[in-house]
Design a protein around this motif. Structure first.
Motif, mmCIF file in Angstrom:
data_model
loop_
_atom_site.group_PDB
_atom_site.id
_atom_site.type_symbol
_atom_site.label_atom_id
_atom_site.label_comp_id
_atom_site.label_asym_id
_atom_site.label_seq_id
_atom_site.Cartn_x
_atom_site.Cartn_y
_atom_site.Cartn_z
ATOM 1 N N PHE A 109 0.854 -1.273 0.040
ATOM 2 C CA PHE A 109 -0.245 0.098 0.059
ATOM 3 C C PHE A 109 0.977 1.444 0.049
ATOM 4 C CE2 PHE A 109 0.672 -1.995 4.167
ATOM 5 C CZ PHE A 109 1.193 -0.591 5.050
ATOM 6 N N THR A 110 0.220 2.334 -0.196
ATOM 7 C CA THR A 110 0.914 3.516 -0.327
ATOM 8 C C THR A 110 1.301 4.123 0.984
ATOM 9 O OG1 THR A 110 -0.353 4.245 -2.262
ATOM 10 C CG2 THR A 110 1.081 5.849 -1.231
ATOM 11 N N PHE A 111 0.386 4.122 1.959
ATOM 12 C CA PHE A 111 0.592 4.447 3.358
ATOM 13 C C PHE A 111 -0.876 3.787 4.009
ATOM 14 C CE2 PHE A 111 -0.387 8.352 1.503
ATOM 15 C CZ PHE A 111 -1.697 8.752 1.815
ATOM 16 N N ALA A 112 -0.732 3.802 5.259
ATOM 17 C CA ALA A 112 -1.827 3.396 6.348
ATOM 18 C C ALA A 112 -2.266 4.572 6.960
ATOM 19 C CB ALA A 112 -1.732 2.002 7.067
ATOM 20 N N ILE A 113 -3.550 4.626 7.551
ATOM 21 C CA ILE A 113 -4.048 5.422 8.432
ATOM 22 C C ILE A 113 -4.533 4.601 9.642
ATOM 23 C CG2 ILE A 113 -5.816 7.186 9.032
ATOM 24 C CD1 ILE A 113 -6.100 7.596 5.884
ATOM 25 N N ASP A 114 -4.026 4.724 10.999
ATOM 26 C CA ASP A 114 -4.256 4.162 12.075
ATOM 27 C C ASP A 114 -5.665 4.583 12.598
ATOM 28 O OD1 ASP A 114 -4.023 6.491 13.520
ATOM 29 O OD2 ASP A 114 -1.957 5.576 14.451
ATOM 30 N N ASN A 115 -6.090 4.060 13.641
ATOM 31 C CA ASN A 115 -7.468 4.417 14.207
ATOM 32 C C ASN A 115 -7.290 5.670 15.002
ATOM 33 O OD1 ASN A 115 -6.589 3.547 16.852
ATOM 34 N ND2 ASN A 115 -7.493 1.748 17.012
ATOM 35 N N ASN A 116 -6.354 6.280 15.043
ATOM 36 C CA ASN A 116 -6.235 7.664 15.604
ATOM 37 C C ASN A 116 -6.228 8.733 14.364
ATOM 38 O OD1 ASN A 116 -6.302 7.079 18.329
ATOM 39 N ND2 ASN A 116 -3.989 6.304 17.968
ATOM 40 N N LYS A 176 -13.143 8.638 5.878
ATOM 41 C CA LYS A 176 -13.294 9.925 5.130
ATOM 42 C C LYS A 176 -11.748 10.669 4.896
ATOM 43 C CE LYS A 176 -15.241 14.509 5.589
ATOM 44 N NZ LYS A 176 -15.888 15.462 6.164
ATOM 45 N N LYS A 177 -10.835 10.448 5.709
ATOM 46 C CA LYS A 177 -9.548 11.054 5.290
ATOM 47 C C LYS A 177 -8.935 10.306 4.243
ATOM 48 C CE LYS A 177 -5.239 12.294 7.905
ATOM 49 N NZ LYS A 177 -4.832 12.335 9.256
ATOM 50 N N ALA A 178 -9.046 8.741 4.313
ATOM 51 C CA ALA A 178 -8.479 7.883 3.222
ATOM 52 C C ALA A 178 -9.146 8.248 1.810
ATOM 53 C CB ALA A 178 -8.861 6.506 3.515
ATOM 54 N N ILE A 179 -10.449 8.521 1.849
ATOM 55 C CA ILE A 179 -11.160 8.822 0.425
ATOM 56 C C ILE A 179 -10.858 10.213 0.253
ATOM 57 C CG2 ILE A 179 -13.268 9.621 -0.476
ATOM 58 C CD1 ILE A 179 -14.524 7.154 1.200
ATOM 59 N N GLU A 180 -10.557 11.321 1.081
ATOM 60 C CA GLU A 180 -10.161 12.519 0.466
ATOM 61 C C GLU A 180 -8.580 12.645 0.353
ATOM 62 O OE1 GLU A 180 -12.885 15.582 3.718
ATOM 63 O OE2 GLU A 180 -11.025 14.705 4.503
ATOM 64 N N ILE A 181 -7.946 11.892 0.599
ATOM 65 C CA ILE A 181 -6.480 11.810 0.309
ATOM 66 C C ILE A 181 -6.455 11.255 -1.052
ATOM 67 C CG2 ILE A 181 -4.312 10.560 0.481
ATOM 68 C CD1 ILE A 181 -4.698 11.157 3.510
ATOM 69 N N ILE A 182 -7.232 10.268 -1.569
ATOM 70 C CA ILE A 182 -7.485 9.563 -2.911
ATOM 71 C C ILE A 182 -7.775 10.502 -3.937
ATOM 72 C CG2 ILE A 182 -8.625 7.925 -4.288
ATOM 73 C CD1 ILE A 182 -8.305 5.900 -1.768
ATOM 74 N N ILE A 183 -8.892 11.196 -3.352
ATOM 75 C CA ILE A 183 -9.588 12.410 -4.537
ATOM 76 C C ILE A 183 -8.266 13.411 -4.622
ATOM 77 C CG2 ILE A 183 -11.082 14.164 -4.489
ATOM 78 C CD1 ILE A 183 -13.051 12.091 -3.196
ATOM 79 N N GLU A 184 -7.757 13.864 -3.607
ATOM 80 C CA GLU A 184 -6.642 15.000 -3.684
ATOM 81 C C GLU A 184 -5.655 14.580 -4.610
ATOM 82 O OE1 GLU A 184 -3.370 16.337 -0.503
ATOM 83 O OE2 GLU A 184 -5.321 16.544 0.136
#
Length: 190
Positions: A109-116, A176-184
């Motif tokens: 993966f490109t990077f991960a987003i943890d639960n924080n 939401k953060k994951a989707i926003e980064i993909i869109i960006e």
């Protein structure tokens, strides 16, 4: 006249939490959610999904796929492969959802987003907790992600869950953060 490709974001989860979360976020962020075609496991044909993507009113189009633990290329990944090969579709990224499965399916993966909500270079588990010294995610429907050379793949824990930290009542901030980064960072038709 040049045909614009439909921009697609792949979500590798199709359970009820994922459906409700992505429907909610598509209204908040924008785009077309095809949650009505998702299931755990995926039951629709690749042709049905491609037709729905082509008919979508707004980009990005969120496609939820789920193999429900089936090893190898399951129904969800057949949809993914068909979309990747469709000349009128551009997959601009994927949200790779971790699972407890130990069936040897993984993806880089490109990077991960943890639960924080923190961007991290290592993998996360189903709860969104860091998995040290691991640069790949285990999941049900991630086998093909690694082979398709997608522009961005973001690994997260279980959508809408992660000890309540991604709850829809809180606005599902991690998904939401994951989707926003993909869109960006998303692909361009220019």
């Amino acid at each position: 006249m040049k045909q614009n490709k439909k921009k697609v974001i792949i979500i590798t989860d199709g359970d009820e939490y994922a459906k409700k979360t992505i429907e909610f976020l598509s209204k908040d962020i924008g785009g077309t959610c095809l949650a009505y075609l998702s299931d755990n496991p995926t039951h629709v044909t690749p042709e049905e999904v491609i037709k729905a993507v082509h008919q979508a009113n707004a980009d990005p189009v969120y496609v939820l796929i789920d193999d429900a633990g089936i090893q190898g290329v399951g129904a969800g990944e057949k949809v993914l492969l068909a979309l990747a090969n469709d000349p009128f579709t551009e997959i601009i990224g994927a949200v790779a959802v971790a699972a407890h499965t130990k069936n040897m399916e993984w993806s880089r993966f490109t990077f991960a987003i943890d639960n924080n909500g923190e961007l991290i270079p290592n993998a996360v588990d189903k709860e969104g907790i860091l998995v040290p010294d691991t640069d790949r995610i285990n999941g049900d429907t991630v086998y093909l992600l690694d082979q398709l050379n997608l522009p961005i793949v973001i690994a997260i824990g279980d959508i809408g869950k992660m000890y309540g930290k991604d709850d829809i009542k809180k606005g599902s901030p991690i998904t939401k953060k994951a989707i926003e980064i993909i869109i960006e960072r998303g692909g361009s038709n220019e």
